[in-house]
Scaffold this active site. Structure first.
Site, mmCIF file in Angstrom:
data_model
loop_
_atom_site.group_PDB
_atom_site.id
_atom_site.type_symbol
_atom_site.label_atom_id
_atom_site.label_comp_id
_atom_site.label_asym_id
_atom_site.label_seq_id
_atom_site.Cartn_x
_atom_site.Cartn_y
_atom_site.Cartn_z
ATOM 1 N N SER A 155 -6.094 0.925 4.954
ATOM 2 C CA SER A 155 -5.044 -0.106 4.862
ATOM 3 C C SER A 155 -3.712 0.331 5.462
ATOM 4 O O SER A 155 -2.681 0.305 4.802
ATOM 5 C CB SER A 155 -4.843 -0.508 3.406
ATOM 6 O OG SER A 155 -6.078 -0.741 2.787
ATOM 7 N N ARG A 192 1.044 3.649 12.892
ATOM 8 C CA ARG A 192 2.063 4.347 12.104
ATOM 9 C C ARG A 192 1.607 4.379 10.654
ATOM 10 O O ARG A 192 0.776 3.584 10.233
ATOM 11 C CB ARG A 192 3.420 3.633 12.198
ATOM 12 C CG ARG A 192 3.383 2.226 11.653
ATOM 13 C CD ARG A 192 4.720 1.537 11.572
ATOM 14 N NE ARG A 192 4.516 0.196 11.038
ATOM 15 C CZ ARG A 192 4.109 -0.843 11.749
ATOM 16 N NH1 ARG A 192 3.900 -0.710 13.041
ATOM 17 N NH2 ARG A 192 3.906 -2.017 11.186
ATOM 18 N N ASP A 198 -8.868 -4.956 4.823
ATOM 19 C CA ASP A 198 -9.236 -5.504 3.508
ATOM 20 C C ASP A 198 -9.472 -7.022 3.506
ATOM 21 O O ASP A 198 -10.297 -7.523 2.739
ATOM 22 C CB ASP A 198 -8.236 -5.095 2.402
ATOM 23 C CG ASP A 198 -6.813 -5.558 2.678
ATOM 24 O OD1 ASP A 198 -6.550 -6.036 3.797
ATOM 25 O OD2 ASP A 198 -5.978 -5.437 1.768
HETATM 26 MG MG MG Z 1 -6.095 -5.570 -2.827
#
Ligand code: MG
Ligand code: ADP
Length: 537
Positions: free
Chosen positions: A158, A173, A211
């Site tokens: 993520s 980054r 996600d």
């Molecule tokens: Mg979540």
């Protein structure tokens, strides 16, 4: 006669109204910005191709692994897809040590991740693990080492990556407190695979997963009898969505390899930054004040009006303004007779109400969910979480009304994104699918816990031109749990399927060669490594 507090509250509530007209105007703009993002880079909706070219049907089968490196935790799971829309999941979670978040070398962090995978395999898949190690030691038989003995793993990562293939993506980054400059610009899948290989684990990083894409896949798999979900959407700390787009609509150049046979590709919209230019988004004085407090003013403007990280702060800013008004008495009493608790309200100096980001969005849920005649639940919560002692009924009423206005606007804005994607899919207008349900998977604490969030989304969907009463009835919004586990496993499966079209023999011989080399080394000297891998706890 209306009290100044009541009058002010009503005026604030009005400023957070987001009418049906506003919704429709915003949907049109959302569609426009979606198209723009499909055409070129540097637009407000990034529309990032994910290299995932289909969604599951629920018939997928097999045992896969998934790992998830979020902001704080590293989660390792194995997922057994049963092929009948059901699954079994086993998972372990560890906190990422703070010092590794700022490690000198990328290797330090990724070696730790690989260690966790090893521990997981030993603990939960001991048989498979030992058999694998044995096979690696006895490669004299040509069948001794087979591709199918290797777990395919989906890697949910993520952080912003530039994806260039289903299991390839370079880190743009770090965010969320991570800072390992050495890793920037490198392929995170390769970094992890290298460390996995050093431990001789039977695991292949088969897919890099966002996600939202995980949410879409997981929901698609578990929606019975569907042709798959069209959208996976997150309303948690932040908000984002991934949807299924026709390849032919993707006009900007696509580097790397991908499977073209389905004619589709899942697109990660990055819709948190929808309408950064504020063509259609509402902008109250408190929205503007909140934006100024953030490290990225002018960006993620949609997210700042919709998601969990921001709604509590928005409410805090409004309440602070209201408390400053001389003629308004909020959380303040002339004397104990003006308070229905026969006391006077007092706010502790340490209360979160005085500090930027000091009010958690969950209090909006408490406010919206309290239907007791004297709002005793909310007043209790105010006391407990914000150290506001003896809040009066009128105070709680004003607090509730404002919180609900903010929550309601967020839900209606959420409907803009969902409605636009539904319209973009063309599913409602397709005469061949006239009776089909249009599935949308959602995930995140806000949509999960805020009372009536979904109902308010539906109310706005019904008002959208092209959806209406009939269309809204066909849209089924459902919670997609375990997106980062089940979803990532499913993407690993899709990736493994794509591998089969690739030269399987080549992969096999590569693995055999590697196994031979490993076995040779092990035989000569490195016994401890192998034994350790098999028996250490
Ligand atoms: Mg979540
Ligand atoms: P993440 O986005 O990191 O995966 P979540 O989906 O759990 O995590 O979302 C966390 C966000 O949801 C936080 O901003 C938090 O303030 C908010 N939140 C947590 N509980 C609630 C609740 N009961 N009602 C509304 N928002 C909540």
């Amino acid at each position: 006669m209306a009290s100044p507090l009541l009058a002010e509250t009503q005026s604030i509530v009005k400023q957070f109204e987001f009418t049906d007209d506003d919704v429709n105007k915003s949907v049109r703009e959302f569609l426009r910005q979606m198209d723009e993002g499909l055409e070129k880079d540097g637009t407000s909706l990034s529309q990032i191709p994910t290299y995932v070219t289909g969604v599951p049907t629920g018939k997928e089968k097999g045992l896969y692994m998934a790992v998830d490196l979020g902001g704080t935790n590293f989660r390792v799971c194995s997922v057994k897809l049963n092929g009948d829309t059901t699954f079994n999941i086993t998972s372990d979670k560890v906190a990422v040590p703070k010092e590794l978040m700022v490690a000198k070398k990328a290797e330090d962090l990724f070696a730790f991740l690989a260690q966790q995978i090893k521990k997981f395999l030993e603990k939960h898949h001991g048989d498979h693990f030992e058999a694998h190690i044995r096979r690696r030691m006895t490669v004299s038989s040509p069948d001794g080492y087979k591709d199918e003995h290797v777990f395919r793993m989906g890697f949910t990562f993520s952080f912003p990556v530039q994806q260039v293939g289903i299991n390839k993506g370079t880190l743009i980054r770090w965010t969320k407190g991570f800072d390992i400059p050495d890793a920037v610009g490198k392929d995170v899948c390769a970094l992890l695979q290298t460390e996995i290989d050093k431990l001789h684990l039977p695991v292949k990083v088969a897919a890099l997963v966002n996600d939202t894409v995980g949410t879409l896949m997981a929901h698609s798999y578990s929606s019975p009898g569907s042709q798959g979900s069209i959208l996976g959407a997150i309303f948690g700390t932040g908000t984002n969505g991934a949807y299924l787009e026709k390849l032919s609509n993707l006009k900007k150049p696509l580097v790397g390899e991908y499977d073209t046979s389905t004619g589709d590709m899942v697109i990660n919209t990055e819709w948190g930054s929808f309408d950064n230019q504020l063509n259609v988004l509402p902008n109250t004085p408190w929205d503007a004040a909140l934006d100024k407090e953030t490290p990225n003013p002018g960006f993620q403007m949609y997210e700042k009006r919709v998601s969990g990280m921001f709604l509590g702060e928005l409410l805090r800013l409004v309440i602070n303004d209201l408390m400053k008004k001389p003629d308004v008495s909020l959380f303040r009493d002339e004397n104990s007779s003006t308070n229905d608790r026969r006391s006077t309200t007092d706010i502790a100096e340490t209360s979160g109400i005085w500090k930027a980001w000091g009010v958690d969005t969950s209090i909006l849920s408490h406010a919206a969910g309290d239907h007791t005649p004297k709002l005793s639940v909310l007043r209790e919560t105010l006391q407990e979480t914000l150290q506001i002692s003896a809040p009066a009924f009128e105070d709680a009423q004003a607090f509730k009304a404002i919180a609900e206005a903010i929550g309601r606007r967020a839900a209606r804005l959420a409907a803009v994104a969902i409605g636009a994607v539904v319209l973009k899919s063309g599913r409602l207008a397709d005469p061949e699918r006239a009776d089909d349900t249009v599935n949308v998977g959602v995930d995140g604490s806000l949509v999960e816990n805020y009372p009536y969030f979904e109902d308010m989304i539906y109310e706005a969907l019904r008002a959208i031109e092209g959806i209406g009463e009939e269309g809204a009835k066909r849209i089924r919004i459902g919670l997609a749990q375990d997106g980062s586990g089940v979803g990532a496993a499913l993407i690993a499966l899709v990736a493994a399927g794509a591998e089969k079209n690739a030269p399987t023999e080549e992969i096999l011989s590569e693995l055999r060669q590697e196994a031979r080399a490993t076995a040779a080394t092990a035989a000569v000297s490195d016994e401890s490594d192998q034994v350790g891998a098999t028996h250490s706890a």
